[in-house]
Each structure stands twice: as structure tokens, then as C-alpha cells.
Design an enzyme around this catalytic site. Structure first.
Site, mmCIF file in Angstrom:
data_model
loop_
_atom_site.group_PDB
_atom_site.id
_atom_site.type_symbol
_atom_site.label_atom_id
_atom_site.label_comp_id
_atom_site.label_asym_id
_atom_site.label_seq_id
_atom_site.Cartn_x
_atom_site.Cartn_y
_atom_site.Cartn_z
ATOM 1 N N GLY A 26 0.830 -1.215 0.000
ATOM 2 C CA GLY A 26 0.000 0.000 0.000
ATOM 3 C C GLY A 26 0.857 1.254 0.000
ATOM 4 O O GLY A 26 0.510 2.267 0.615
ATOM 5 N N GLY A 29 -0.100 5.148 -0.582
ATOM 6 C CA GLY A 29 -0.972 5.879 0.349
ATOM 7 C C GLY A 29 -0.219 7.030 1.008
ATOM 8 O O GLY A 29 0.827 7.461 0.528
ATOM 9 N N GLN A 30 -0.755 7.498 2.136
ATOM 10 C CA GLN A 30 -0.207 8.717 2.737
ATOM 11 C C GLN A 30 1.217 8.532 3.263
ATOM 12 O O GLN A 30 2.007 9.475 3.238
ATOM 13 C CB GLN A 30 -1.128 9.166 3.895
ATOM 14 C CG GLN A 30 -0.791 10.552 4.421
ATOM 15 C CD GLN A 30 -1.579 10.918 5.675
ATOM 16 O OE1 GLN A 30 -2.240 10.068 6.282
ATOM 17 N NE2 GLN A 30 -1.510 12.184 6.063
ATOM 18 N N ASP A 52 2.109 -1.664 -4.693
ATOM 19 C CA ASP A 52 0.685 -1.305 -4.601
ATOM 20 C C ASP A 52 -0.009 -2.008 -5.752
ATOM 21 O O ASP A 52 0.634 -2.754 -6.512
ATOM 22 C CB ASP A 52 0.497 0.226 -4.656
ATOM 23 C CG ASP A 52 -0.679 0.676 -3.784
ATOM 24 O OD1 ASP A 52 -1.760 0.087 -3.932
ATOM 25 O OD2 ASP A 52 -0.513 1.588 -2.962
ATOM 26 N N ILE A 53 -1.335 -1.747 -5.902
ATOM 27 C CA ILE A 53 -2.049 -2.409 -7.006
ATOM 28 C C ILE A 53 -2.367 -1.445 -8.139
ATOM 29 O O ILE A 53 -3.056 -1.808 -9.076
ATOM 30 C CB ILE A 53 -3.368 -3.076 -6.514
ATOM 31 C CG1 ILE A 53 -4.218 -2.072 -5.731
ATOM 32 C CG2 ILE A 53 -3.088 -4.319 -5.702
ATOM 33 C CD1 ILE A 53 -5.621 -2.563 -5.434
ATOM 34 N N ASP A 70 -0.608 -7.547 -4.675
ATOM 35 C CA ASP A 70 -1.995 -7.585 -4.217
ATOM 36 C C ASP A 70 -2.012 -8.346 -2.893
ATOM 37 O O ASP A 70 -1.752 -9.559 -2.864
ATOM 38 C CB ASP A 70 -2.843 -8.299 -5.282
ATOM 39 C CG ASP A 70 -4.294 -8.452 -4.847
ATOM 40 O OD1 ASP A 70 -4.635 -8.005 -3.721
ATOM 41 O OD2 ASP A 70 -5.075 -9.019 -5.634
ATOM 42 N N TYR A 159 -13.043 -0.305 10.595
ATOM 43 C CA TYR A 159 -11.612 0.020 10.602
ATOM 44 C C TYR A 159 -11.008 -0.277 11.981
ATOM 45 O O TYR A 159 -9.997 -0.965 12.107
ATOM 46 C CB TYR A 159 -11.466 1.498 10.244
ATOM 47 C CG TYR A 159 -10.080 2.082 10.306
ATOM 48 C CD1 TYR A 159 -9.058 1.631 9.486
ATOM 49 C CD2 TYR A 159 -9.806 3.152 11.173
ATOM 50 C CE1 TYR A 159 -7.803 2.212 9.528
ATOM 51 C CE2 TYR A 159 -8.560 3.742 11.211
ATOM 52 C CZ TYR A 159 -7.556 3.272 10.393
ATOM 53 O OH TYR A 159 -6.314 3.855 10.428
ATOM 54 N N LYS A 163 -8.389 -3.164 13.183
ATOM 55 C CA LYS A 163 -7.096 -2.801 13.771
ATOM 56 C C LYS A 163 -6.889 -3.497 15.118
ATOM 57 O O LYS A 163 -5.786 -3.948 15.418
ATOM 58 C CB LYS A 163 -6.970 -1.280 13.917
ATOM 59 C CG LYS A 163 -6.781 -0.562 12.579
ATOM 60 C CD LYS A 163 -5.475 -0.984 11.897
ATOM 61 C CE LYS A 163 -5.227 -0.253 10.605
ATOM 62 N NZ LYS A 163 -4.012 -0.697 9.903
#
Ligand code: AKB
Length: 331
Positions: A26, A29-30, A52-53, A70, A159, A163
Site C-alpha cells: 500500500g 498511500g499517505q 501497490d495495485i 496484491d 476500521y 485494527k
């Protein structure tokens, strides 16, 4: 040869002090781009594999290794770990709090099934694995000010539920199988170069863009909603510090890390010291309910005591660096 998880060959175990080869999932992302940049400076460009994908922008592809991965495809991940001799796995793929509520089945696949895959990989290939957790792993029954590492969690978002599951599963794999699992609970992260996507704390990033570009900002949280926040440099430094700390110093495997706690109103006041004229309006939406169930102030004393965590950015310094960077971007 030792019998190892169905295989009869010994896994290659990296020695402490070896340069690690790192896979970041990922990574668009940020947090991934900034993390890869710092790790490449420390450990060498080719030792850090971003993945990433989606197709990456040209500057990412040119900055070092970038591959398709993936997290729902276990075989694809096995092939990557073996082919690239991965030692550390940094698992960023996840749907954040607000977007997760709008697509629960997808959040369950990415956040829970994806996690199962990477935990198994860490076990099979003896990887050191980092999985970020969050203030969102707490809920309305948790003490909110301050919120310690160990207390009632019971979050109310998918979420948060995923987590807590990640924290517990990682700790279980650590004591059951010796997996070197490390996890930090991050506050809302504020960055100028990359955007968060679909979170509840995103307003604290968006405000800088909107005020600098349009001179106004509409906030989806009430002005007095206090949440823990952190500038990205502090966030990435805490991640690298916890990855590098010798195992014996880790009394916990999941730590809160904190820096600042503020409300939208306080952020507006701090930003007005740099940009005196702009207009703010408040229109709370469903993200307000999420924010109301989260910690207001995070207690990170265990991270400070066990491995020396200390943030560097307060609210004024955060505003200065965000305004400098974004004024350069939108001249
Ligand atoms: C979110 O708002 O969902 C994230 C987080 C605090 O984990 N930024």
C-alpha cells in the site's frame, strides 16, 4: 534441515545489523512514499521495494523499485518475498475509518484478509513485520483523556475492529510462533506531499489546501472536537525507531505514539497566526460520530520509556511547515 512450517529447508534468518530488504505494501498511500525515501537514504535505494495495485506516477517509478503486489493474493506475495529476499514487511494497505463504513465488505477483505496473509508470510519467512494501528482502535467505552496502551478498546467502526484484530493477531503470532511483530497506534497524520484518503482526521490536512487555494474551509467536525494528531515526519521517525529497536527493549508489541492534540478551532487559531484572513464554517457529518468515540489525548508514556520516543512538532511548527510547503506548491 529444520522442519519449518511444512518446508524442510531452513529459512534464511537475517542477522541483526545486516542491511534489511524491505517490502512496503500500500505504498502509494499517505505514508509509503515518504517512508521509502527515508529508508532508501538509510539502507540503499534498491533495498526498499515499494508496492501497490495501481500504476505509480513516473517520479515514483524513477525513484527506486516499484512492483505490483496484491495483499489478497498470497502466492503473489510469496513470490515477491522470495524473489526480492525480503526481511522486513511494512504493511500499509488498509481502508481508513470513514471510507470503511461505506464499504464494509471491502474493508473486511483488505483490512482483515490482507492482514491474515501478511501475518502468515511473516511466520513462514521469518520477517520482521510492522502493521500500523490507530487511535481508531479505541471506542466510546475507552478512557478518552488520556487513553493508555492497555484499556477497554471496543471500537465501533470496521476500521477500528480490524485494527484491534491486527494488534491481537500480531501479538498472538509473536508469542506463539516468535514472529517479530511491531505495531504503533498512530494519531491522525498530517502531511503536505501526500494525501490521506477516507479518514476521520483528514480535515486537518484539507484545511491547509483549502485555505491556501481558496481562502475558505468547510469543516465536517464540530469546532471543539479534540483528536490526537501528528506531523508526518514524527510519524515516520517513530516507525523507523520502533523497527530498529532491539527486540529485548520492547516490553509491548503495540504502542501508542503521540505528538499533539487539538480541536478544529485551535488549528484555525494557529493557522491564523500565519494566514490572518480566511473563512471557516462547520457542518458536522457522520464522521463526527466516529470522532466522538475516539481518544482526545493519547498516553504514549510506554513508548517514551521503553524506546525513547519523543515528538518534535507542536501545532505552531506543524502549521509553519504545512504552509511553507503548500504555498510553494500553489504559488
Ligand atoms: C482515520 O482518520 O481513519 C485515520 C486514523 C486516525 O487512523 N487517519
Amino acid at each position: 534441515a529444520r522442519f519449518f512450517n511444512g518446508m524442510t529447508t531452513d529459512p534464511v534468518v537475517r542477522e541483526e545489523g545486516d542491511t534489511p530488504r524491505v517490502l512496503i505494501t500500500g505504498s502509494l498511500g499517505q505514508l509509503g512514499t515518504g517512508l521509502a525515501k527515508i529508508l532508501r537514504t538509510k539502507y540503499g535505494r534498491d533495498n526498499i521495494i515499494m508496492s501497490d495495485i495501481i500504476k505509480a506516477p513516473k517520479q515514483i517509478v524513477e525513484s527506486g523499485p516499484y512492483i505490483y503486489a496484491d495483499i489478497l493474493d498470497f502466492k503473489n506475495l510469496q513470490e515477491i518475498i522470495v524473489t526480492h529476499h525480503i526481511d522486513w514487511l511494512i504493511h500499509f494497505s488498509a481502508l481508513l475509518s470513514a471510507i470503511g463504513e461505506h464499504n464494509v465488505p471491502l474493508a473486511m477483505r483488505v483490512n482483515i484478509e490482507g492482514l491474515h496473509n501478511v501475518m502468515e508470510l511473516a511466520k513462514q519467512y521469518r520477517l520482521r513485520i510492522f502493521v500500523p494501528s490507530t487511535i481508531g482502535a479505541f471506542g466510546p467505552d475507552s478512557p478518552r483523556n488520556p487513553t493508555p496502551d492497555l484499556c477497554v478498546q471496543r471500537p465501533r467502526t470496521i476500521y477500528g475492529v480490524s485494527k484491534v484484530h491486527g494488534e491481537l493477531l500480531g501479538e498472538y503470532y509473536q508469542h506463539k510462533f516468535g514472529v517479530d511483530f511491531r505495531c504503533l497506534r498512530f494519531p491522525g497524520v498530517i502531511s503536505a506531499d501526500t494525501h490521506p484518503g477516507g479518514g476521520t482526521t483528514d480535515y486537518a490536512v484539507q484545511i491547509f489546501h483549502d485555505v491556501i487555494k481558496q481562502g475558505k474551509f468547510q469543516c465536517y467536525l464540530r469546532p471543539n472536537t479534540r483528536l490526537p494528531m501528528m506531523y508526518i515526519d514524527d510519524c515516520l521517525r517513530s516507525l523507523i525507531e520502533v523497527m530498529e529497536v532491539p527486540e529485548e527493549k520492547l516490553k509491548l508489541r503495540t504502542y501508542n505514539v503521540a505528538a499533539i492534540s487539538f480541536t478544529p478551532e485551535e488549528l484555525v487559531q494557529a493557522l491564523k497566526k500565519l494566514i490572518p484572513e480566511f473563512h471557516v464554517s462547520y457542518h458536522p457529518d457522520s464522521r463526527q460520530d466516529i470522532a466522538d468515540s475516539w481518544p482526545e489525548v493519547f498516553d504514549d508514556s510506554n513508548a517514551r520509556n521503553d524506546w525513547g520516543w519523543k515528538p518534535e512538532y507542536d501545532i505552531d511548527r506543524l502549521c509553519e511547515v504545512m504552509v511553507d510547503k503548500l504555498q510553494a506548491k500553489y504559488p
